[in-house]
Write an enzyme that holds these catalytic residues in place. Sequence first.
Site, PDB file in Angstrom:
ATOM      1  N   TYR A 159       0.837  -1.205   0.000  1.00 51.90           N
ATOM      2  CA  TYR A 159       0.000   0.000   0.000  1.00 51.90           C
ATOM      3  C   TYR A 159       0.873   1.257   0.000  1.00 51.90           C
ATOM      4  O   TYR A 159       0.645   2.194  -0.764  1.00 51.90           O
ATOM      5  CB  TYR A 159      -0.884  -0.075   1.247  1.00 51.90           C
ATOM      6  CG  TYR A 159      -1.839   1.059   1.465  1.00 51.90           C
ATOM      7  CD1 TYR A 159      -3.034   1.145   0.762  1.00 51.90           C
ATOM      8  CD2 TYR A 159      -1.569   2.045   2.421  1.00 51.90           C
ATOM      9  CE1 TYR A 159      -3.927   2.183   1.000  1.00 51.90           C
ATOM     10  CE2 TYR A 159      -2.459   3.079   2.666  1.00 51.90           C
ATOM     11  CZ  TYR A 159      -3.640   3.144   1.949  1.00 51.90           C
ATOM     12  OH  TYR A 159      -4.515   4.168   2.182  1.00 51.90           O
ATOM     13  N   ALA A 162       2.387   1.992  -3.382  1.00 50.84           N
ATOM     14  CA  ALA A 162       1.414   2.559  -4.326  1.00 50.84           C
ATOM     15  C   ALA A 162       1.159   4.029  -3.999  1.00 50.84           C
ATOM     16  O   ALA A 162       1.109   4.881  -4.890  1.00 50.84           O
ATOM     17  CB  ALA A 162       0.112   1.767  -4.277  1.00 50.84           C
TER      18      ALA A 162
HETATM   19  P1  NAD Z   1     -13.337   3.238   1.970  1.00 50.06           P
HETATM   20  O1  NAD Z   1     -13.107   1.767   1.944  1.00 50.06           O
HETATM   21  O2  NAD Z   1     -14.551   3.762   2.605  1.00 50.06           O
HETATM   22  O3  NAD Z   1     -13.292   3.839   0.504  1.00 50.06           O
HETATM   23  C1  NAD Z   1     -12.613   3.262  -0.571  1.00 50.06           C
HETATM   24  C2  NAD Z   1     -13.570   3.309  -1.730  1.00 50.06           C
HETATM   25  O4  NAD Z   1     -12.888   2.896  -2.902  1.00 50.06           O
HETATM   26  C3  NAD Z   1     -14.738   2.353  -1.508  1.00 50.06           C
HETATM   27  O5  NAD Z   1     -15.942   3.013  -1.842  1.00 50.06           O
HETATM   28  C4  NAD Z   1     -14.428   1.221  -2.463  1.00 50.06           C
HETATM   29  O6  NAD Z   1     -15.573   0.553  -2.919  1.00 50.06           O
HETATM   30  C5  NAD Z   1     -13.727   1.988  -3.576  1.00 50.06           C
HETATM   31  N1  NAD Z   1     -12.936   1.107  -4.430  1.00 50.06           N
HETATM   32  C6  NAD Z   1     -12.007   0.188  -4.079  1.00 50.06           C
HETATM   33  N2  NAD Z   1     -11.539  -0.445  -5.161  1.00 50.06           N
HETATM   34  C7  NAD Z   1     -12.198   0.105  -6.226  1.00 50.06           C
HETATM   35  C8  NAD Z   1     -12.145  -0.115  -7.605  1.00 50.06           C
HETATM   36  N3  NAD Z   1     -11.358  -1.050  -8.136  1.00 50.06           N
HETATM   37  N4  NAD Z   1     -12.938   0.621  -8.408  1.00 50.06           N
HETATM   38  C9  NAD Z   1     -13.754   1.559  -7.894  1.00 50.06           C
HETATM   39  N5  NAD Z   1     -13.857   1.812  -6.584  1.00 50.06           N
HETATM   40  C10 NAD Z   1     -13.074   1.089  -5.765  1.00 50.06           C
HETATM   41  O7  NAD Z   1     -12.015   3.836   2.621  1.00 50.06           O
HETATM   42  P2  NAD Z   1     -11.497   5.331   2.778  1.00 50.06           P
HETATM   43  O8  NAD Z   1     -10.730   5.367   4.015  1.00 50.06           O
HETATM   44  O9  NAD Z   1     -12.584   6.292   2.536  1.00 50.06           O
HETATM   45  O10 NAD Z   1     -10.448   5.394   1.575  1.00 50.06           O
HETATM   46  C11 NAD Z   1     -10.514   6.355   0.542  1.00 50.06           C
HETATM   47  C12 NAD Z   1      -9.110   6.658   0.048  1.00 50.06           C
HETATM   48  O11 NAD Z   1      -8.389   7.303   1.093  1.00 50.06           O
HETATM   49  C13 NAD Z   1      -8.308   5.435  -0.333  1.00 50.06           C
HETATM   50  O12 NAD Z   1      -7.518   5.704  -1.473  1.00 50.06           O
HETATM   51  C14 NAD Z   1      -7.420   5.223   0.874  1.00 50.06           C
HETATM   52  O13 NAD Z   1      -6.248   4.547   0.515  1.00 50.06           O
HETATM   53  C15 NAD Z   1      -7.170   6.653   1.296  1.00 50.06           C
HETATM   54  N6  NAD Z   1      -6.732   6.859   2.667  1.00 50.06           N
HETATM   55  C16 NAD Z   1      -7.554   6.620   3.721  1.00 50.06           C
HETATM   56  C17 NAD Z   1      -7.104   6.883   5.012  1.00 50.06           C
HETATM   57  C18 NAD Z   1      -7.949   6.669   6.240  1.00 50.06           C
HETATM   58  O14 NAD Z   1      -7.437   6.810   7.352  1.00 50.06           O
HETATM   59  N7  NAD Z   1      -9.202   6.351   6.125  1.00 50.06           N
HETATM   60  C19 NAD Z   1      -5.813   7.360   5.204  1.00 50.06           C
HETATM   61  C20 NAD Z   1      -5.013   7.593   4.118  1.00 50.06           C
HETATM   62  C21 NAD Z   1      -5.483   7.348   2.853  1.00 50.06           C
END
Ligand code: NAD
Length: 256
Positions: A159, A162
């Site tokens: 992760y 990426a």
């Molecule tokens: P989340 O799981 O709620 O959201 C991720 C979303 O991406 C989901 O709706 C999922 O269905 C969608 N998704 C995954 N694979 C997909 C695909 N192949 N095609 C289309 N949609 C797809 O989690 P989140 O925390 O809201 O994550 C959102 C972004 O933020 C991500 O990129 C995650 O890496 C990043 N992020 C989150 C955090 C955190 O603390 N929550 C921290 C740093 C980065």
Amino acid sequence: MNEFFRQAFDLSGQVALVTGGGSGLGFATAKCLACAGARVVITGRREDVLKKACQELGEGVSFHVFDVTDTEHAGKLIETIVKEHGSIDILVNNAGRHCKKAVEDITIQDFRDVMDVHLYGSFALSQAAIPYMKEKKRGSIIFISSMSALLGMTKVCVYGSAKSAMMGLTRCLAGDVSADGIRVNAIIPGFIDTPMFHQAVDSDIPRQNKILGHTPMNRYGKPEDIGWAAVYLSSNAAGFVNGTAITVDGGCAIGF
Ligand code: NAD
């Protein structure tokens, strides 16, 4: 509203695409962008989730079912959005999947799967949106990166690689398209209360304590904290902010 403030932050007349907009940070980002006046399209893989999200988000938000790994059809999606709404001005590459594994258990396929979503998927959509943005001499592309691109953390080699690659893409893409009026930036969320975050830490109490211990504000972030940063980066207020990343982490990156 004061006119000077409105001109700086109002996104009326702009069309935004938020990938993975059915939940978590994507949902909150769609909500904030719509509040700022943008017409928002959310995408994801599950129609029921997207439908429900649109009902909650209300007028001005619609959806398309689209798997970001389907890079062959990225152009078609963008073309459809432009046909439906007239332009594509803001792209938030938010869709993501986690991969928390010990080094010994990581496979090359894990890398491929995670890169497919975070890097190749978001690049394909950005590439498809750029010609339309160029035509209008305006655009904001935002990548949602992660603290794992800044800090050495355990069990997130895949992760973190990426998300680090996304930072390189942010800088280099900005180099390529800035002269055409398109700004490219990243947001580095700290630890934000979303489904993905819970999936990563709920069964790991020491990690939870470590995260809070390193976050001077001593709490997790709210999804809207990221959404408002996306509004800022999309707005005229950030007109000279380009090729960089904004960390929204409650101070976690201070590394105290
Ligand atoms: P989340 O799981 O709620 O959201 C991720 C979303 O991406 C989901 O709706 C999922 O269905 C969608 N998704 C995954 N694979 C997909 C695909 N192949 N095609 C289309 N949609 C797809 O989690 P989140 O925390 O809201 O994550 C959102 C972004 O933020 C991500 O990129 C995650 O890496 C990043 N992020 C989150 C955090 C955190 O603390 N929550 C921290 C740093 C980065």
